[in-house]
Design a protein around this motif. Structure first.
Motif, PDB file in Angstrom:
ATOM      1  N   TRP A 221       0.847  -1.215   0.000  1.00 32.72           N
ATOM      2  CA  TRP A 221       0.000   0.000   0.000  1.00 32.72           C
ATOM      3  C   TRP A 221       0.866   1.243   0.000  1.00 32.72           C
ATOM      4  O   TRP A 221       1.891   1.322   0.687  1.00 32.72           O
ATOM      5  CB  TRP A 221      -0.901  -0.010   1.236  1.00 32.72           C
ATOM      6  N   TYR A 234      -0.554  -4.571   3.527  1.00 39.13           N
ATOM      7  CA  TYR A 234      -0.117  -3.534   4.474  1.00 39.13           C
ATOM      8  C   TYR A 234       0.029  -4.187   5.851  1.00 39.13           C
ATOM      9  O   TYR A 234      -0.902  -4.847   6.344  1.00 39.13           O
ATOM     10  CB  TYR A 234      -1.145  -2.404   4.519  1.00 39.13           C
ATOM     11  N   TYR A 239      -5.695  -6.382   1.783  1.00 39.25           N
ATOM     12  CA  TYR A 239      -6.905  -5.565   1.867  1.00 39.25           C
ATOM     13  C   TYR A 239      -7.483  -5.377   0.469  1.00 39.25           C
ATOM     14  O   TYR A 239      -6.744  -5.302  -0.519  1.00 39.25           O
ATOM     15  CB  TYR A 239      -6.597  -4.193   2.483  1.00 39.25           C
ATOM     16  N   ALA A 241     -10.244  -2.882  -1.720  1.00 41.06           N
ATOM     17  CA  ALA A 241     -10.957  -1.615  -1.719  1.00 41.06           C
ATOM     18  C   ALA A 241     -12.398  -1.859  -2.137  1.00 41.06           C
ATOM     19  O   ALA A 241     -12.661  -2.234  -3.277  1.00 41.06           O
ATOM     20  CB  ALA A 241     -10.285  -0.618  -2.645  1.00 41.06           C
ATOM     21  N   PRO A 251      -5.259   1.335   5.225  1.00 42.42           N
ATOM     22  CA  PRO A 251      -5.793  -0.006   5.491  1.00 42.42           C
ATOM     23  C   PRO A 251      -5.706  -0.332   6.976  1.00 42.42           C
ATOM     24  O   PRO A 251      -4.733   0.003   7.649  1.00 42.42           O
ATOM     25  CB  PRO A 251      -4.886  -0.912   4.652  1.00 42.42           C
ATOM     26  N   TRP A 257     -11.306   0.083   2.915  1.00 41.85           N
ATOM     27  CA  TRP A 257     -10.445  -1.103   2.895  1.00 41.85           C
ATOM     28  C   TRP A 257     -11.029  -2.218   3.758  1.00 41.85           C
ATOM     29  O   TRP A 257     -11.406  -1.999   4.909  1.00 41.85           O
ATOM     30  CB  TRP A 257      -9.039  -0.750   3.384  1.00 41.85           C
ATOM     31  N   GLU A 259     -10.224  -6.280   4.952  1.00 38.33           N
ATOM     32  CA  GLU A 259      -9.201  -7.335   5.029  1.00 38.33           C
ATOM     33  C   GLU A 259      -9.755  -8.645   4.438  1.00 38.33           C
ATOM     34  O   GLU A 259     -10.937  -8.968   4.591  1.00 38.33           O
ATOM     35  CB  GLU A 259      -8.789  -7.539   6.485  1.00 38.33           C
TER      36      GLU A 259
END
Length: 264
Positions: A221, A234, A239, A241, A251, A257, A259
């Motif tokens: 990221w 990250y 993650y 979007a 994130p 974001w 996970e």
């Protein structure tokens, strides 16, 4: 002055030594009966020289004292001259300032006279304005009286309208009573609906699981703009979007974001 006095003392001492040597030579080379008289004359001359030396020393001390007094007087005179010069300069400045103040005073006096003349003209204009204002006041009073008459007429109309309003209020109160009964029933329906929504939301939350993907192409990221469905990594996590992500969306802090886990 001190150096000159020291030179004088040195010359006097040298003169004393010469006299002593001369007297000693005269004693050794004198003979016969004149030796005693010469010796007495020598010692008498020596006493006179000693007295003269004492007088010279006293005079030298007096000269030193007078010299110190003269030096102090010269210093005081120099200070006095400096003070006189300073006072003269200050007096010159004050004189210039006085001239400037007098000029300003003259200018202010002229301006004051001009203002007084203008004030007289303004007084005449003010008197004319006061007469005009009095006429306007009389006109306004006439208008007020006319308006009061119209207000009285409108008040009669308003009283009639108030009677009509009271009749309408009674009708509205009756309708509000009927509406309150309907609102109570509606509130019961709303509360039941809210409880149902809460149960559905709690069920959906308890059953929610992270999304799973087999993608291994995630990039680290960076603080930049990402489109929806972009995938990044990250702090060791992946993650996705869910929608547009700005540079401020980090994130792991919620927002766009979400996970997810990789499938190997």
């Amino acid at each position: 002055m001190k150096i000159m006095n020291n030179n004088k003392k040195d010359n006097i001492m040298k003169y004393k030594k010469v006299l002593v040597v001369a007297a000693t030579v005269g004693v050794f080379f004198s003979a016969g009966l004149g030796i005693k008289s010469m010796a007495e004359g020598f010692w008498n001359g020596h006493s006179h020289v000693q007295a003269i030396n004492n007088d010279i020393d006293t005079l030298s001390d007096r000269i030193h004292a007078k010299t110190d007094i003269i030096n102090q007087l010269n210093a005081d005179l120099s200070i006095a001259r400096t003070n006189v010069q300073d006072n003269t300069a200050q007096l010159s400045k004050l004189t210039g300032r006085l001239i400037q103040v007098n000029q300003e005073k003259t200018l202010i006096t002229n301006n004051n006279n001009a203002l007084n003349n203008q004030l007289k003209g303004k007084d005449n204009e003010l008197q004319a304005k006061e007469q005009e204002i009095q006429a306007k006041i009389q006109e306004i009073q006439d208008k007020i009286q006319e308006g009061n008459n119209k207000v009285a007429a409108k008040q009669n109309e308003l009283n009639s309208a108030n009677q009509t309003i009271e009749t309408l209020k009674a009708q509205v109160l009756d309708l509000q009573t009927k509406l309150s009964i309907s609102d109570a029933a509606l509130n019961d329906v709303k509360q039941a609906h809210q409880k149902a929504d809460q149960v559905v939301q709690e069920t959906a939350t308890s059953e929610q699981t992270p999304q799973i993907s087999n993608s291994s192409q995630n990039q680290a990221w960076e603080a930049k703009v990402y489109e929806a469905q972009a995938r990044v990594s990250y702090n060791g996590k992946n993650y996705l979007a869910k929608w547009y992500a700005s540079t401020q969306d980090i994130p792991g802090n919620g927002g766009p974001w979400e996970e997810y886990q990789e499938i190997n």
